[in-house]
Design a protein around this motif. Structure first.
Motif, PDB file in Angstrom:
ATOM      1  N   SER A 118       0.763  -1.212  -0.053  1.00 10.32           N
ATOM      2  CA  SER A 118      -0.219   0.132   0.060  1.00 10.32           C
ATOM      3  C   SER A 118       0.884   1.428   0.014  1.00 10.32           C
ATOM      4  CB  SER A 118      -0.849   0.078   1.242  1.00 10.32           C
ATOM      5  OG  SER A 118      -0.363  -0.435   2.344  1.00 10.32           O
ATOM      6  N   GLU A 200       3.143   7.292   9.491  1.00  6.46           N
ATOM      7  CA  GLU A 200       1.846   6.236   9.444  1.00  6.46           C
ATOM      8  C   GLU A 200       0.595   6.905   9.132  1.00  6.46           C
ATOM      9  OE1 GLU A 200       1.407   2.819   9.835  1.00  6.46           O
ATOM     10  OE2 GLU A 200       3.002   2.829  11.347  1.00  6.46           O
ATOM     11  N   PHE A 203      -1.261   5.896   5.633  1.00  6.86           N
ATOM     12  CA  PHE A 203      -1.990   4.358   5.516  1.00  6.86           C
ATOM     13  C   PHE A 203      -3.242   4.804   5.980  1.00  6.86           C
ATOM     14  CE2 PHE A 203       2.450   3.366   5.849  1.00  6.86           C
ATOM     15  CZ  PHE A 203       2.672   2.487   4.945  1.00  6.86           C
ATOM     16  N   LYS A 244       3.380  -7.909   3.820  1.00  9.15           N
ATOM     17  CA  LYS A 244       2.147  -7.791   3.899  1.00  9.15           C
ATOM     18  C   LYS A 244       1.381  -7.886   5.246  1.00  9.15           C
ATOM     19  CE  LYS A 244      -1.848  -6.140   1.974  1.00  9.15           C
ATOM     20  NZ  LYS A 244      -2.143  -5.266   3.198  1.00  9.15           N
ATOM     21  N   LEU A 315       6.593  -5.166  11.824  1.00  8.53           N
ATOM     22  CA  LEU A 315       6.908  -3.741  11.455  1.00  8.53           C
ATOM     23  C   LEU A 315       5.897  -2.881  12.211  1.00  8.53           C
ATOM     24  CD1 LEU A 315       3.821  -3.661   9.954  1.00  8.53           C
ATOM     25  CD2 LEU A 315       5.158  -4.368   7.913  1.00  8.53           C
ATOM     26  N   ALA A 316       5.864  -1.651  11.690  1.00  5.94           N
ATOM     27  CA  ALA A 316       5.571  -0.318  12.427  1.00  5.94           C
ATOM     28  C   ALA A 316       6.439   0.199  13.222  1.00  5.94           C
ATOM     29  CB  ALA A 316       4.208  -0.682  13.116  1.00  5.94           C
ATOM     30  N   HIS A 350      11.795  -5.719  10.640  1.00 10.55           N
ATOM     31  CA  HIS A 350      12.167  -4.276  10.523  1.00 10.55           C
ATOM     32  C   HIS A 350      12.927  -4.056  11.981  1.00 10.55           C
ATOM     33  CE1 HIS A 350       9.364  -4.081   7.588  1.00 10.55           C
ATOM     34  NE2 HIS A 350       9.351  -2.690   7.332  1.00 10.55           N
ATOM     35  N   GLU A 353      15.626   0.526  12.566  1.00  7.05           N
ATOM     36  CA  GLU A 353      15.185   1.831  12.060  1.00  7.05           C
ATOM     37  C   GLU A 353      15.108   3.264  12.866  1.00  7.05           C
ATOM     38  OE1 GLU A 353      11.179   1.345  10.423  1.00  7.05           O
ATOM     39  OE2 GLU A 353      11.455   3.026   9.096  1.00  7.05           O
ATOM     40  N   LEU A 404      12.232   9.738   7.124  1.00  2.68           N
ATOM     41  CA  LEU A 404      11.869   9.623   8.652  1.00  2.68           C
ATOM     42  C   LEU A 404      12.560   9.662   9.574  1.00  2.68           C
ATOM     43  CD1 LEU A 404       9.458   6.857   7.819  1.00  2.68           C
ATOM     44  CD2 LEU A 404       8.858   9.031   7.808  1.00  2.68           C
ATOM     45  N   ASP A 430      11.123   0.617   0.208  1.00  2.00           N
ATOM     46  CA  ASP A 430      10.268   0.562   1.313  1.00  2.00           C
ATOM     47  C   ASP A 430       8.747   0.937   0.821  1.00  2.00           C
ATOM     48  OD1 ASP A 430       9.603   0.456   4.020  1.00  2.00           O
ATOM     49  OD2 ASP A 430      10.723   1.931   4.520  1.00  2.00           O
ATOM     50  N   ASP A 431       8.375   2.185   0.852  1.00  5.27           N
ATOM     51  CA  ASP A 431       7.134   2.622   0.408  1.00  5.27           C
ATOM     52  C   ASP A 431       7.375   3.666  -0.722  1.00  5.27           C
ATOM     53  OD1 ASP A 431       5.251   1.806   2.752  1.00  5.27           O
ATOM     54  OD2 ASP A 431       7.274   2.527   3.728  1.00  5.27           O
ATOM     55  N   PHE A 435       6.845   7.765  -0.537  1.00  3.99           N
ATOM     56  CA  PHE A 435       8.343   8.647  -0.590  1.00  3.99           C
ATOM     57  C   PHE A 435       8.771   9.355  -2.037  1.00  3.99           C
ATOM     58  CE2 PHE A 435       9.207   5.358   2.752  1.00  3.99           C
ATOM     59  CZ  PHE A 435       8.670   6.116   3.680  1.00  3.99           C
TER      60      PHE A 435
HETATM   61  C1  LIG Z   1       9.322   3.507   6.737  1.00  2.94           C
HETATM   62  N1  LIG Z   1       9.431   2.001   6.897  1.00  2.94           N
HETATM   63  C2  LIG Z   1       8.741   1.425   7.714  1.00  2.94           C
HETATM   64  N2  LIG Z   1       8.793   1.065   9.055  1.00  2.94           N
HETATM   65  C3  LIG Z   1       7.879   0.107   9.382  1.00  2.94           C
HETATM   66  N3  LIG Z   1       6.927  -0.192   9.431  1.00  2.94           N
HETATM   67  C4  LIG Z   1       6.456   0.146   8.322  1.00  2.94           C
HETATM   68  C5  LIG Z   1       7.337   1.144   7.031  1.00  2.94           C
HETATM   69  N4  LIG Z   1       6.687   1.299   5.867  1.00  2.94           N
HETATM   70  C6  LIG Z   1       5.302   0.712   6.071  1.00  2.94           C
HETATM   71  N5  LIG Z   1       5.373   0.239   7.421  1.00  2.94           N
HETATM   72  C7  LIG Z   1       4.078  -0.374   7.759  1.00  2.94           C
HETATM   73  O1  LIG Z   1       3.588  -1.102   7.045  1.00  2.94           O
HETATM   74  C8  LIG Z   1       1.999  -0.919   7.189  1.00  2.94           C
HETATM   75  C9  LIG Z   1       1.295  -1.333   5.775  1.00  2.94           C
HETATM   76  O2  LIG Z   1       1.098  -2.454   5.424  1.00  2.94           O
HETATM   77  P1  LIG Z   1       0.344  -3.096   4.237  1.00  2.94           P
HETATM   78  O3  LIG Z   1       1.132  -2.438   3.060  1.00  2.94           O
HETATM   79  O4  LIG Z   1      -1.107  -2.516   4.533  1.00  2.94           O
HETATM   80  O5  LIG Z   1       0.611  -4.531   4.388  1.00  2.94           O
HETATM   81  C10 LIG Z   1       2.105   0.390   7.738  1.00  2.94           C
HETATM   82  O6  LIG Z   1       0.793   0.631   8.486  1.00  2.94           O
HETATM   83  C11 LIG Z   1       3.262   0.525   8.510  1.00  2.94           C
HETATM   84  O7  LIG Z   1       2.982   0.307   9.822  1.00  2.94           O
END
Ligand SMILES: CNc1ncnc2c1ncn2[C@@H]1O[C@H](COP(=O)(O)O)[C@@H](O)[C@H]1O
Length: 497
Positions: A118, A200, A203, A244, A315-316, A350, A353, A404, A430-431, A435
């Protein structure tokens, strides 16, 4: 000659070996505590178990200084070697943004291992989703979820803007209004970096706007994956590993990974192989919830191993959620089932971080074969030696870490130090949507801001295959593909570059 343990003459290497023996011993006690006795390991006992058994075996400040100096010398030697052995000289193009960009566009790469689905959506995907789903935009509902003050926060100016939004569908906004809604999916450009809670919030915003209707869930999920997959293929990737969150684990969710794998394969004309890592959330309380779900995941996997679900992750927000406390109830049962040959799930976490600098050490003791981020490992030279000795992979995301506040100066990011110390390091995005980056951009950041050499860029690419959770046949195929592409790239780059 090495000295034996004793009141005098204990060498640095013996002290390191002793520390690592303590890691393994504490790990065994932890496994018994959690799996056999259904108990918990508290921090005080953990640290006591990790300490040296007597003062002569403990690392002194002088030992730490000596170890750091040794690692620094190793880094320098590796850099010199990489410079000598690189057929392409990055030092010659580093200062030229256009040349760096061209290099990074063409540089062969094959796999990415740290992808939050996502978080991948770019502006084009976001626009198309908003147009198709046409959600109701409710500013105060967004504020409630995306600014809960604990896990999520928004800036005061954003709260005011959201409160002022008219309650209407996306399609009812004018062009400028639509742009405002679209921008809610991305980390703001100003300020330059953000607290994790602001990240966060993205999301929560995406969930509120895109998940208003259960009947479009499949469309949303598939479009997110397929759009990413097509971009990934354009950037030269052949393998993607998604992390995921699907808690609580269900048969249906695990089966869905296999369907999505087939869909991605079809939509990319067979060019992208996808696998999944099942992610637990470290901020969930009480931790007994994760413990129960981990056992359920083991049972589901025992019953029917899902070929496209290859491992677990955690994660999170890592601030105030240390690895020992949040991960033991997850990683111990999964590790035990794996050791007993009941499942094949691998593990990554994770860690390093944000938060407790001991998290990477503790993740490694809990048996992870790879860590996500890992940046704070740099604070612990003894744990670095453990990562080297055990080939623990580190997947780094440079843009993510800068935005971050993990490492705000690219030139100080430790990924290259880790690589030069022989730790299998690789890069991932990562995302990447949130980003506004992609893997070619991560390359650009690395080449521009560090003294990385071409052979080291190649090593990053190879490591992403070695450290993946793909099967050995897939790995061999990916490595062969990469080798072929590198050969062609080097030949053509020599002529035109
Ligand atoms: C920046 N680096 C990061 N470090 C830690 N947790 C992260 C993250 N990037 C994303 N998430 C975690 O992944 C969840 C989304 O999962 P889905 O895609 O819905 O499976 C986010 O809510 C966040 O808690």
């Amino acid at each position: 000659a090495t000295n034996s343990y004793g009141p005098t003459g204990v060498t640095l290497d013996e002290k390191i070996a002793h520390a690592h023996w303590r890691y393994r011993d504490a790990g065994k006690v932890l496994a018994i505590r959690v799996n056999t006795r259904d108990g918990v390991m508290m921090r005080g006992e953990w640290e006591r178990r990790l300490a040296a058994t007597n003062a002569t075996l403990a690392m002194t400040p002088r030992d730490f200084a000596a170890l750091k100096a040794r690692q620094a010398a190793m880094v320098a030697a590796e850099k010199a070697k990489a410079t000598r052995e690189s057929p392409i000289k990055l030092d010659a193009i580093r200062g030229d943004p256009a040349k760096v960009k061209a290099f990074c566009a063409a540089m062969p790469r094959v796999a990415m291992l740290h992808i939050h689905p996502s978080g991948t959506r770019d502006l084009k995907t976001v626009r198309e989703l908003l147009t198709e789903l046409d959600p109701l935009v409710n500013g105060s509902a967004i504020i409630e979820e995306a600014n809960d003050g604990v896990l999520t926060t928004l800036y005061p100016s954003e709260l005011a803007a959201l409160e002022a939004l008219p309650l209407q569908r996306y399609s009812q906004f004018d062009a400028a209004g639509k742009r405002t809604i679209e921008e809610l999916f991305f980390l703001p450009v100003s300020p330059e970096d953000h607290p994790f809670t602001r990240f966060e919030a993205l999301f929560s915003i995406a969930d509120i706007l895109l998940e208003q209707d259960d009947s479009t869930k499949v469309y949303l999920e598939e479009k997110t994956y397929v759009d990413f997959a097509k971009r990934a293929v354009r950037l030269g990737l052949s393998y993607a590993e998604f992390t995921k969150v699907e808690i609580p684990p269900t048969r249906e969710a695990l089966d869905r990974f296999a369907e999505l794998k087939a869909l991605i394969n079809k939509e990319t004309g067979g060019k992208l192989i996808a696998n999944w890592v099942f992610a637990f959330v470290r901020t969930i309380e009480p931790t007994s919830l994760n413990r129960g779900w981990a056992r359920e995941l083991v049972d589901l996997t025992k019953e029917k191993e899902e070929g496209s679900m290859r491992g677990i992750d955690l994660l999170a927000n890592e601030l105030d959620t240390p690895a020992l406390e949040t991960a033991q109830g997850i990683y111990m049962p999964v590790g035990a089932a794996r050791q007993a040959g009941e499942i094949r799930l691998k593990s990554t976490m994770h860690s390093g971080e944000l938060g407790d600098v001991r998290n990477v050490r503790d993740a490694m003791i809990m048996g992870v074969e790879r860590v996500g981020h890992g940046v704070l490992l740099r604070e612990d030279p003894v744990a670095i030696e453990y990562a080297r000795a055990n080939n623990v992979g580190i997947v780094c995301s440079l843009v993510s870490n800068r935005l971050l506040r993990v490492e705000t100066d690219y030139s100080n990011h430790p990924f290259l130090t880790f690589l030069r110390l022989g730790i299998p390091t690789s890069l991932s995005t990562d995302d990447e949507g949130m980003f506004r980056t992609d893997i070619a951009n991560e390359c650009r950041v690395a080449v521009t801001n560090t003294d990385i050499q071409y052979s080291e860029m190649v090593a990053l690419s190879r490591n992403s295959v070695y450290e993946s959770f793909a099967g050995s046949a897939t790995k061999e195929r990916l490595l062969a593909t990469l080798a072929g592409e590198l050969k062609a790239f080097e030949a053509s780059y020599g002529k035109t570059g």
